[in-house]
Design a protein around this motif. Sequence first.
Motif, PDB file in Angstrom:
ATOM      1  N   TYR A  28       0.808  -1.223   0.000  1.00  0.00           N
ATOM      2  CA  TYR A  28       0.000   0.000   0.000  1.00  0.00           C
ATOM      3  C   TYR A  28       0.842   1.274   0.000  1.00  0.00           C
ATOM      4  O   TYR A  28       0.442   2.290  -0.553  1.00  0.00           O
ATOM      5  N   TRP A  29       2.025   1.240   0.606  1.00  0.00           N
ATOM      6  CA  TRP A  29       2.851   2.452   0.722  1.00  0.00           C
ATOM      7  C   TRP A  29       3.676   2.730  -0.537  1.00  0.00           C
ATOM      8  O   TRP A  29       4.249   3.803  -0.656  1.00  0.00           O
ATOM      9  N   ALA A  30       3.751   1.787  -1.455  1.00  0.00           N
ATOM     10  CA  ALA A  30       4.621   1.968  -2.623  1.00  0.00           C
ATOM     11  C   ALA A  30       3.897   1.686  -3.942  1.00  0.00           C
ATOM     12  O   ALA A  30       4.555   1.542  -4.974  1.00  0.00           O
ATOM     13  N   LEU A  31       2.582   1.608  -3.905  1.00  0.00           N
ATOM     14  CA  LEU A  31       1.837   1.313  -5.132  1.00  0.00           C
ATOM     15  C   LEU A  31       2.199   2.297  -6.233  1.00  0.00           C
ATOM     16  O   LEU A  31       2.224   3.510  -6.013  1.00  0.00           O
ATOM     17  N   GLY A  32       2.536   1.755  -7.385  1.00  0.00           N
ATOM     18  CA  GLY A  32       2.865   2.592  -8.531  1.00  0.00           C
ATOM     19  C   GLY A  32       4.271   3.159  -8.541  1.00  0.00           C
ATOM     20  O   GLY A  32       4.629   3.888  -9.454  1.00  0.00           O
ATOM     21  N   ARG A  33       5.071   2.832  -7.550  1.00  0.00           N
ATOM     22  CA  ARG A  33       6.455   3.334  -7.529  1.00  0.00           C
ATOM     23  C   ARG A  33       7.164   2.862  -8.792  1.00  0.00           C
ATOM     24  O   ARG A  33       7.097   1.695  -9.156  1.00  0.00           O
ATOM     25  N   SER A  34       7.867   3.750  -9.441  1.00  0.00           N
ATOM     26  CA  SER A  34       8.550   3.383 -10.681  1.00  0.00           C
ATOM     27  C   SER A  34       9.769   2.504 -10.397  1.00  0.00           C
ATOM     28  O   SER A  34      10.329   2.529  -9.304  1.00  0.00           O
ATOM     29  N   CYS A  75      12.029   0.392   6.457  1.00  0.00           N
ATOM     30  CA  CYS A  75      10.927   0.606   5.517  1.00  0.00           C
ATOM     31  C   CYS A  75      10.923  -0.485   4.445  1.00  0.00           C
ATOM     32  O   CYS A  75      11.824  -1.316   4.381  1.00  0.00           O
ATOM     33  N   ASP A  76       9.899  -0.444   3.616  1.00  0.00           N
ATOM     34  CA  ASP A  76       9.761  -1.385   2.502  1.00  0.00           C
ATOM     35  C   ASP A  76       9.890  -2.839   2.936  1.00  0.00           C
ATOM     36  O   ASP A  76      10.450  -3.670   2.210  1.00  0.00           O
ATOM     37  N   VAL A  77       9.378  -3.161   4.114  1.00  0.00           N
ATOM     38  CA  VAL A  77       9.411  -4.548   4.587  1.00  0.00           C
ATOM     39  C   VAL A  77       8.334  -5.324   3.838  1.00  0.00           C
ATOM     40  O   VAL A  77       7.162  -4.943   3.844  1.00  0.00           O
ATOM     41  N   TYR A  78       8.750  -6.404   3.183  1.00  0.00           N
ATOM     42  CA  TYR A  78       7.809  -7.194   2.384  1.00  0.00           C
ATOM     43  C   TYR A  78       8.190  -8.664   2.455  1.00  0.00           C
ATOM     44  O   TYR A  78       9.366  -9.013   2.359  1.00  0.00           O
ATOM     45  N   LEU A  79       7.188  -9.495   2.599  1.00  0.00           N
ATOM     46  CA  LEU A  79       7.364 -10.946   2.589  1.00  0.00           C
ATOM     47  C   LEU A  79       6.454 -11.525   1.522  1.00  0.00           C
ATOM     48  O   LEU A  79       5.262 -11.189   1.458  1.00  0.00           O
ATOM     49  N   ASP A  80       7.007 -12.392   0.686  1.00  0.00           N
ATOM     50  CA  ASP A  80       6.221 -13.043  -0.352  1.00  0.00           C
ATOM     51  C   ASP A  80       4.970 -13.660   0.275  1.00  0.00           C
ATOM     52  O   ASP A  80       5.055 -14.291   1.326  1.00  0.00           O
ATOM     53  N   LEU A 105      22.564   2.412  17.862  1.00  0.00           N
ATOM     54  CA  LEU A 105      21.774   3.540  17.387  1.00  0.00           C
ATOM     55  C   LEU A 105      20.920   4.129  18.502  1.00  0.00           C
ATOM     56  O   LEU A 105      20.510   3.417  19.416  1.00  0.00           O
ATOM     57  N   LYS A 106      20.618   5.404  18.407  1.00  0.00           N
ATOM     58  CA  LYS A 106      19.727   6.038  19.382  1.00  0.00           C
ATOM     59  C   LYS A 106      18.283   5.601  19.163  1.00  0.00           C
ATOM     60  O   LYS A 106      17.528   5.417  20.102  1.00  0.00           O
ATOM     61  N   ARG A 107      17.881   5.462  17.886  1.00  0.00           N
ATOM     62  CA  ARG A 107      16.512   5.024  17.617  1.00  0.00           C
ATOM     63  C   ARG A 107      16.424   4.357  16.250  1.00  0.00           C
ATOM     64  O   ARG A 107      17.171   4.682  15.332  1.00  0.00           O
ATOM     65  N   ILE A 108      15.490   3.426  16.174  1.00  0.00           N
ATOM     66  CA  ILE A 108      15.108   2.774  14.923  1.00  0.00           C
ATOM     67  C   ILE A 108      13.624   3.054  14.756  1.00  0.00           C
ATOM     68  O   ILE A 108      12.826   2.700  15.619  1.00  0.00           O
ATOM     69  N   MET A 109      13.278   3.706  13.677  1.00  0.00           N
ATOM     70  CA  MET A 109      11.897   4.116  13.434  1.00  0.00           C
ATOM     71  C   MET A 109      11.288   3.294  12.304  1.00  0.00           C
ATOM     72  O   MET A 109      12.004   2.742  11.476  1.00  0.00           O
ATOM     73  N   LEU A 110       9.977   3.276  12.280  1.00  0.00           N
ATOM     74  CA  LEU A 110       9.239   2.699  11.163  1.00  0.00           C
ATOM     75  C   LEU A 110       7.836   3.273  11.193  1.00  0.00           C
ATOM     76  O   LEU A 110       7.430   3.896  12.173  1.00  0.00           O
ATOM     77  N   ALA A 111       7.112   3.066  10.130  1.00  0.00           N
ATOM     78  CA  ALA A 111       5.706   3.450  10.056  1.00  0.00           C
ATOM     79  C   ALA A 111       4.941   2.258   9.503  1.00  0.00           C
ATOM     80  O   ALA A 111       5.425   1.564   8.612  1.00  0.00           O
ATOM     81  N   THR A 112       3.767   2.016  10.053  1.00  0.00           N
ATOM     82  CA  THR A 112       2.944   0.921   9.562  1.00  0.00           C
ATOM     83  C   THR A 112       1.477   1.284   9.679  1.00  0.00           C
ATOM     84  O   THR A 112       1.068   1.993  10.600  1.00  0.00           O
ATOM     85  N   HIS A 113       0.708   0.786   8.755  1.00  0.00           N
ATOM     86  CA  HIS A 113      -0.734   0.986   8.773  1.00  0.00           C
ATOM     87  C   HIS A 113      -1.445  -0.214   9.382  1.00  0.00           C
ATOM     88  O   HIS A 113      -2.499  -0.072   9.995  1.00  0.00           O
ATOM     89  N   LEU A 118       2.651  -7.119  15.080  1.00  0.00           N
ATOM     90  CA  LEU A 118       3.934  -7.753  14.757  1.00  0.00           C
ATOM     91  C   LEU A 118       5.091  -6.927  15.306  1.00  0.00           C
ATOM     92  O   LEU A 118       5.968  -7.448  15.994  1.00  0.00           O
ATOM     93  N   TYR A 119       5.090  -5.635  15.030  1.00  0.00           N
ATOM     94  CA  TYR A 119       6.209  -4.796  15.462  1.00  0.00           C
ATOM     95  C   TYR A 119       6.247  -4.623  16.976  1.00  0.00           C
ATOM     96  O   TYR A 119       7.319  -4.547  17.562  1.00  0.00           O
ATOM     97  N   THR A 120       5.085  -4.597  17.617  1.00  0.00           N
ATOM     98  CA  THR A 120       5.047  -4.515  19.079  1.00  0.00           C
ATOM     99  C   THR A 120       5.700  -5.752  19.696  1.00  0.00           C
ATOM    100  O   THR A 120       6.464  -5.647  20.657  1.00  0.00           O
ATOM    101  N   ARG A 121       5.421  -6.924  19.143  1.00  0.00           N
ATOM    102  CA  ARG A 121       6.057  -8.162  19.641  1.00  0.00           C
ATOM    103  C   ARG A 121       7.574  -8.099  19.528  1.00  0.00           C
ATOM    104  O   ARG A 121       8.284  -8.774  20.264  1.00  0.00           O
ATOM    105  N   LEU A 122       8.074  -7.282  18.612  1.00  0.00           N
ATOM    106  CA  LEU A 122       9.512  -7.158  18.399  1.00  0.00           C
ATOM    107  C   LEU A 122      10.125  -5.978  19.158  1.00  0.00           C
ATOM    108  O   LEU A 122      11.281  -5.639  18.949  1.00  0.00           O
ATOM    109  N   GLY A 123       9.333  -5.358  20.028  1.00  0.00           N
ATOM    110  CA  GLY A 123       9.867  -4.297  20.879  1.00  0.00           C
ATOM    111  C   GLY A 123       9.624  -2.883  20.411  1.00  0.00           C
ATOM    112  O   GLY A 123      10.015  -1.935  21.092  1.00  0.00           O
TER     113      GLY A 123
END
Length: 139
Positions: A28-34, A75-80, A105-113, A118-123
């Motif tokens: 959903y975040w990259a639909l149509g990306r060239s 970002c761009d995390v994708y699993l077949d 690192l001081k922080r690792i960020m991500l965004a998800t809809h 899943l990400y909460t289980r990973l901290g």
Amino acid sequence: MRDDYEISTDPTRLNTPRIHRWLSSDAYWALGRSREKQEAAIAGSLNFGLYRVTSGEQVGYARVVTDRVTFAWLCDVYLDPAERGLGVGTEFVGAVRDQLDGWGLKRIMLATHDAHDLYTRLGFRALDRPDRWMIFEPG
């Protein structure tokens, strides 16, 4: 990571046509990306590929924008789709997080809809102070 999968940051192993197809048509975040934009994003990032050991086939991808010292944006995390529901994606993201965490690192960020659980289980957690963050979206 379980024995039948391996993770690599070797950019020569990336199946860039597959990554582009996955992201531009199913993420959903990259639909149509060239293809050109995807290749430029790959070139400017740290890339993680997930591969089946037996065939070498790429079945997952994650991209990290980072200075490798203070900050990383996952970002761009994708699993077949054929690999989903087996816990492989959680292991994959956990392994990426662990490698980044090892850099101090001081922080690792991500965004998800849709993958908060899943990400909460990973901290990962919601921002304590979202009012401190701002965004500029050109054009």
